[in-house]
Every structure is written in structure tokens, then in C-alpha cells.
Design a protein around this motif. Structure first.
Motif, PDB file in Angstrom:
ATOM      1  N   UNK A   9       0.782  -1.412  -0.120  1.00 33.16           N
ATOM      2  CA  UNK A   9       0.269  -0.257   0.259  1.00 33.16           C
ATOM      3  C   UNK A   9       0.922   1.198  -0.095  1.00 33.16           C
ATOM      4  N   UNK A  10       2.305   0.966   0.826  1.00 36.92           N
ATOM      5  CA  UNK A  10       3.165   2.109   1.200  1.00 36.92           C
ATOM      6  C   UNK A  10       3.877   2.747  -0.293  1.00 36.92           C
ATOM      7  N   UNK A  11       4.488   1.347  -1.189  1.00 34.11           N
ATOM      8  CA  UNK A  11       4.469   1.908  -2.505  1.00 34.11           C
ATOM      9  C   UNK A  11       3.500   1.081  -3.751  1.00 34.11           C
ATOM     10  N   UNK A  12       2.645   1.208  -3.763  1.00 36.53           N
ATOM     11  CA  UNK A  12       1.466   1.359  -4.612  1.00 36.53           C
ATOM     12  C   UNK A  12       1.623   0.435  -5.389  1.00 36.53           C
ATOM     13  N   UNK A  13       1.574  -0.590  -5.341  1.00 36.06           N
ATOM     14  CA  UNK A  13       2.425  -2.148  -6.145  1.00 36.06           C
ATOM     15  C   UNK A  13       1.911  -3.173  -5.410  1.00 36.06           C
ATOM     16  N   UNK A  14       1.675  -4.053  -5.667  1.00 34.49           N
ATOM     17  CA  UNK A  14       1.133  -5.274  -5.944  1.00 34.49           C
ATOM     18  C   UNK A  14       1.852  -5.257  -3.853  1.00 34.49           C
ATOM     19  N   UNK A  15       0.769  -6.997  -3.736  1.00 33.20           N
ATOM     20  CA  UNK A  15       1.439  -7.957  -2.548  1.00 33.20           C
ATOM     21  C   UNK A  15       2.584  -8.125  -3.728  1.00 33.20           C
ATOM     22  N   UNK A  16       2.474  -9.416  -4.603  1.00 37.44           N
ATOM     23  CA  UNK A  16       3.162 -10.355  -5.505  1.00 37.44           C
ATOM     24  C   UNK A  16       4.167  -9.307  -5.889  1.00 37.44           C
ATOM     25  N   UNK A  17       4.369  -8.205  -6.185  1.00 39.77           N
ATOM     26  CA  UNK A  17       5.510  -7.327  -6.676  1.00 39.77           C
ATOM     27  C   UNK A  17       6.447  -7.338  -5.789  1.00 39.77           C
ATOM     28  N   UNK A  18       5.905  -7.307  -4.393  1.00 39.36           N
ATOM     29  CA  UNK A  18       6.428  -6.670  -3.188  1.00 39.36           C
ATOM     30  C   UNK A  18       7.437  -8.119  -2.576  1.00 39.36           C
ATOM     31  N   UNK A  19       7.029  -8.959  -2.494  1.00 37.99           N
ATOM     32  CA  UNK A  19       7.466 -10.463  -2.043  1.00 37.99           C
ATOM     33  C   UNK A  19       8.611 -10.833  -3.111  1.00 37.99           C
ATOM     34  N   UNK A  20       8.396 -10.237  -4.395  1.00 40.43           N
ATOM     35  CA  UNK A  20       9.020 -11.052  -5.624  1.00 40.43           C
ATOM     36  C   UNK A  20      10.489  -9.742  -5.219  1.00 40.43           C
ATOM     37  N   UNK A  21      10.463  -8.998  -5.386  1.00 39.21           N
ATOM     38  CA  UNK A  21      11.144  -7.345  -4.648  1.00 39.21           C
ATOM     39  C   UNK A  21      11.972  -8.443  -4.175  1.00 39.21           C
ATOM     40  N   UNK A  22      11.681  -8.705  -2.667  1.00 43.82           N
ATOM     41  CA  UNK A  22      12.197  -8.784  -1.686  1.00 43.82           C
ATOM     42  C   UNK A  22      12.943  -9.971  -1.796  1.00 43.82           C
ATOM     43  N   UNK A  23      12.565 -10.668  -2.667  1.00 41.20           N
ATOM     44  CA  UNK A  23      13.582 -12.238  -3.227  1.00 41.20           C
ATOM     45  C   UNK A  23      14.423 -11.895  -4.460  1.00 41.20           C
ATOM     46  N   UNK A  24      14.612 -10.941  -4.749  1.00 42.44           N
ATOM     47  CA  UNK A  24      15.381 -10.393  -5.736  1.00 42.44           C
ATOM     48  C   UNK A  24      14.534 -11.116  -7.359  1.00 42.44           C
ATOM     49  N   UNK A  25      13.253 -11.450  -7.566  1.00 38.91           N
ATOM     50  CA  UNK A  25      12.762 -12.569  -9.302  1.00 38.91           C
ATOM     51  C   UNK A  25      13.371 -11.122 -10.207  1.00 38.91           C
ATOM     52  N   UNK A  26      13.849 -12.515 -10.766  1.00 44.73           N
ATOM     53  CA  UNK A  26      14.265 -11.561 -11.704  1.00 44.73           C
ATOM     54  C   UNK A  26      13.301 -11.067 -12.680  1.00 44.73           C
ATOM     55  N   UNK A  27      12.239 -11.310 -12.310  1.00 40.63           N
ATOM     56  CA  UNK A  27      11.040 -10.346 -12.802  1.00 40.63           C
ATOM     57  C   UNK A  27      10.579  -9.138 -12.927  1.00 40.63           C
ATOM     58  N   UNK A  28      10.881  -8.690 -12.198  1.00 40.49           N
ATOM     59  CA  UNK A  28      11.118  -7.311 -10.772  1.00 40.49           C
ATOM     60  C   UNK A  28      12.213  -6.495 -11.456  1.00 40.49           C
ATOM     61  N   UNK A  29      11.811  -5.144 -12.098  1.00 38.34           N
ATOM     62  CA  UNK A  29      12.871  -4.217 -12.261  1.00 38.34           C
ATOM     63  C   UNK A  29      13.777  -4.008 -11.164  1.00 38.34           C
ATOM     64  N   UNK A  30      15.324  -3.741 -10.915  1.00 41.57           N
ATOM     65  CA  UNK A  30      16.343  -3.699 -10.132  1.00 41.57           C
ATOM     66  C   UNK A  30      15.573  -2.353 -10.188  1.00 41.57           C
ATOM     67  N   UNK A  31      15.497  -0.881 -10.172  1.00 37.19           N
ATOM     68  CA  UNK A  31      14.854  -0.136  -9.483  1.00 37.19           C
ATOM     69  C   UNK A  31      13.807  -0.166  -8.709  1.00 37.19           C
ATOM     70  N   UNK A  32      12.924  -1.379  -8.809  1.00 34.34           N
ATOM     71  CA  UNK A  32      11.737  -1.129  -8.014  1.00 34.34           C
ATOM     72  C   UNK A  32      12.182  -2.577  -6.982  1.00 34.34           C
ATOM     73  N   UNK A  33      13.077  -3.275  -7.602  1.00 34.62           N
ATOM     74  CA  UNK A  33      13.182  -4.220  -6.041  1.00 34.62           C
ATOM     75  C   UNK A  33      14.416  -3.065  -5.309  1.00 34.62           C
ATOM     76  N   UNK A  34      15.243  -2.355  -5.718  1.00 33.20           N
ATOM     77  CA  UNK A  34      15.700  -0.710  -4.739  1.00 33.20           C
ATOM     78  C   UNK A  34      15.234  -0.052  -3.827  1.00 33.20           C
ATOM     79  N   UNK A  35      13.926  -0.191  -4.854  1.00 37.55           N
ATOM     80  CA  UNK A  35      13.173   0.714  -3.478  1.00 37.55           C
ATOM     81  C   UNK A  35      12.155   0.255  -2.962  1.00 37.55           C
ATOM     82  N   UNK A  36      11.939  -1.476  -2.979  1.00 35.79           N
ATOM     83  CA  UNK A  36      11.153  -2.085  -1.813  1.00 35.79           C
ATOM     84  C   UNK A  36      11.733  -2.306  -0.801  1.00 35.79           C
TER      85      UNK A  36
END
Length: 329
Positions: A9-36
Motif C-alpha cells: 500500500x505504501x509503495x502503491x504496488x501489488x503484494x506479489x510485486x513486493x514479495x518478488x522484489x524482496x526475493x530478487x526475482x528477475x521478473x522485477x526491475x532493479x529500480x523496483x527491487x531497490x525501492x521496495x
């Protein structure tokens, strides 16, 4: 405690995106991973391990039950277990049985409610004396794997890590015989345990005759018992101490009685470098490589969990020991 949903909610993205970003999933961009990750750090986000465990049907945690933390050998095995578990991404919960059957049962019951994936155990003295293995059988029936180390039960099938106590004691005895010693004694405070019995049997197998045994009662004065034994057995010219403390006590008593060590009395113990350095002269000892034993116990447990659904033969792994020839041999 902030949740994945809160972060999303704070990042205005989906829960799935946050979870994937925290696990360095290659589906998520480097900028989004860094921001999350920056926002997660800002709000001190911690993963909900209970929820993760339920989802994966795995706690990534092992229950470790040892007889005593005051015993240096078990403390070193525990260090090896904890170090290897951490490196492999696992946690441990440690309980002490204090050599009591009821306490051992209590520890297993406490952690068998889904808190751990398996147990790593050195069996208590009382369990070995009573031969009550019902708690281990119940644990196995519940499909919770067990790895036993050092103090194991031959009649119970599970993975085990040991040293070859019979052969190692036999080798030490033969080493003394080769040195020219003829009247070798065997001293033990652990004659009620499987390891103590195996070491005694190895000694007896090598000696064949001239067998001298002292089973020490730890509830009485240990020094006095050793002193009485040496005074009454002046022909003894070497001693094997089966446990990790009596070797240093033998040296102290022998010094007091005027023995020249090792010329008149050679002494070898099952110990380690730190214990051997407590005596003058320094105790020669068989190093059981306790940390390696702990490391191998973790490996056996992880391998057993990987093959949990497959019928797989149990493994008994033997740790290689080393002999440290110091000043008492």
C-alpha cells in the motif's frame, strides 16, 4: 509489525510485486527491487516466519537435545551444529535433558507440535539405562526424522554420527602395548553409556589378559577413587581414560603420588586440546573432532528431509579421529 500488504500500500504496488522484489526475482526491475528494499528497511519489515513455515510445510528449524552443556564435548558438537545449520539456512532450538529420561521426553513433546522439522539428539544416561525408547518411536511414527550423535541406540533405526569407539580404544591400547607397557588400566566415569562400554570392550579386546578396570562413581570423590586404585595397583604402568575429564585428574593424582609421567605411568584420554592443557604434563589424547560430528549431523538431517517421502536406508557415519601425542605418552 508491518506486513507485506502494508508495504504494498505504501509503495502503491501489488503484494506479489513486493514479495518478488524482496526475493530478487528477475521478473522485477532493479529500480523496483531497490525501492521496495529501501522502504522495507525504513519500516523494519521482518518476514512472518510462521506464515512462511505453514506455506512451505517446513520450519527450517531443528530441535537439538543434548545431555549437558557443561560437558565440553557436547558444547563443541553444538557449536558445529549451530554453525553448519546457519550456513545452510536453518535455525536450531536447543534443549538439555540433564541426563534424565523424563526431561528428554518433555523436550521432544514440547517441540513436536510443528516447531521443528527434525531432532538431533545425544541420548541421555537415564534413557540408556532404562532402555525406554518409546518417545523416539512415537516421534518417528509422526514422520519427524531423528539423527543421533555420539550416544546412540543400536536397537533404534535412524541416521547416526559416531566415532568407532571400540576400534579407537583398541588402537590406543595397542599403541601403549607397542610402547612396551604391559599393565594398562582402563578408567571410566561413563560405564553406563554405550560409548563407555564400547571403549572398554576395545581395550579388553587388545589386552586379552592383565585387565585392570576402574569404574568411577561420580557421586563420590573422584580423586580419592583414582588415588586408592593407583596405591592398590602399583604394577599399572599406563592408563586409558574413557571420558573427557578423568585423564587430567589421573595426571594430578599421579603427580601427587610421585609418579614420573610418562616414564613410570603413561596416560591417554578421550579429550581435546583445551582440556589437555589443564594438566601438567599435558595430557595425550584422542580428539573426537566434535565440531565435525555436529556438522555431519546437520548434513544427515538435511539429506533425510530431502528424501522424506522416499524409502531410504539409514546411515551411520563414522567421524575420523586424530591422536595428539603430548607429554603424558
Amino acid at each position: 509489525m508491518i506486513t507485506l500488504k502494508d508495504l504494498a500500500e505504501k509503495l502503491n504496488v501489488s503484494v506479489s510485486t513486493v514479495s518478488k522484489a524482496l526475493h530478487d526475482n528477475p521478473e522485477i526491475s532493479a529500480d523496483t527491487i531497490k525501492r521496495v528494499k529501501e522502504v522495507a528497511k525504513l519500516y523494519n519489515y521482518q518476514p512472518n516466519k510462521i506464515a512462511q513455515s505453514l506455506k512451505a510445510n517446513q520450519t527450517k528449524t531443528f530441535g537439538v537435545i543434548i545431555p549437558s552443556l557443561l560437558n565440553r564435548f557436547f558444547a563443541k558438537v553444538l557449536f558445529g551444529i549451530e554453525k553448519e545449520a546457519r550456513e545452510k539456512g536453518y535455525n536450531i532450538i536447543t534443549c538439555m535433558s540433564n541426563e534424565k529420561l523424563d526431561k528428554e521426553k518433555e523436550c521432544i513433546q514440547l517441540l513436536s507440535n510443528g516447531s521443528v522439522d527434525g531432532f538431533i539428539i545425544a541420548v541421555s544416561e537415564e534413557t540408556q539405562k532404562t532402555k525406554d525408547y518409546s518417545h523416539f518411536k512415537a516421534t518417528q511414527l509422526a514422520k519427524i526424522p531423528i539423527v543421533m550423535f555420539d550416544r546412540v541406540i543400536d536397537e533404534f533405526n535412524c541416521d547416526k554420527v559416531i566415532i568407532d569407539d571400540f576400534e579407537e580404544a583398541k588402537k590406543l591400547t595397542l599403541k601403549l602395548l607397542k610402547q612396551g607397557k604391559k599393565n594398562i588400566a582402563f578408567i571410566s566415569t561413563i560405564n553406563d553409556l554405550n560409548v563407555g562400554n564400547l571403549r572398554r570392550e576395545g581395550y579388553e579386546n587388545a589386552m586379552k589378559e592383565n585387565i585392570n578396570l576402574l569404574f568411577i562413581d561420580t557421586n563420590k570423590d573422584i580423586q580419592q577413587q583414582i588415588k586408592t586404585f593407583l596405591v592398590n595397583n602399583k604394577h599399572v604402568d599406563a592408563i586409558i581414560a574413557a571420558d573427557n575429564i578423568s585423564g587430567t585428574i589421573v595426571i594430578s593424582v599421579a603427580n601427587h603420588l610421585g609418579y614420573k609421567i610418562p616414564k613410570e605411568l603413561s596416560i591417554i584420554g578421550f579429550a581435546d586440546e583445551q582440556i589437555s592443557n589443564l594438566s601438567v604434563p599435558k595430557l595425550s589424547y584422542l580428539n573426537q573432532n566434535a565440531q565435525q560430528m555436529g556438522k555431519r549431523a546437520i548434513h544427515l538431517m538435511i539429506n533425510r528431509l530431502k528424501d522424506k517421502t522416499i524409502t531410504k536406508e539409514f546411515i551411520t557415519e563414522k567421524i575420523i579421529t586424530t591422536f595428539a601425542k603430548q607429554e603424558s605418552f
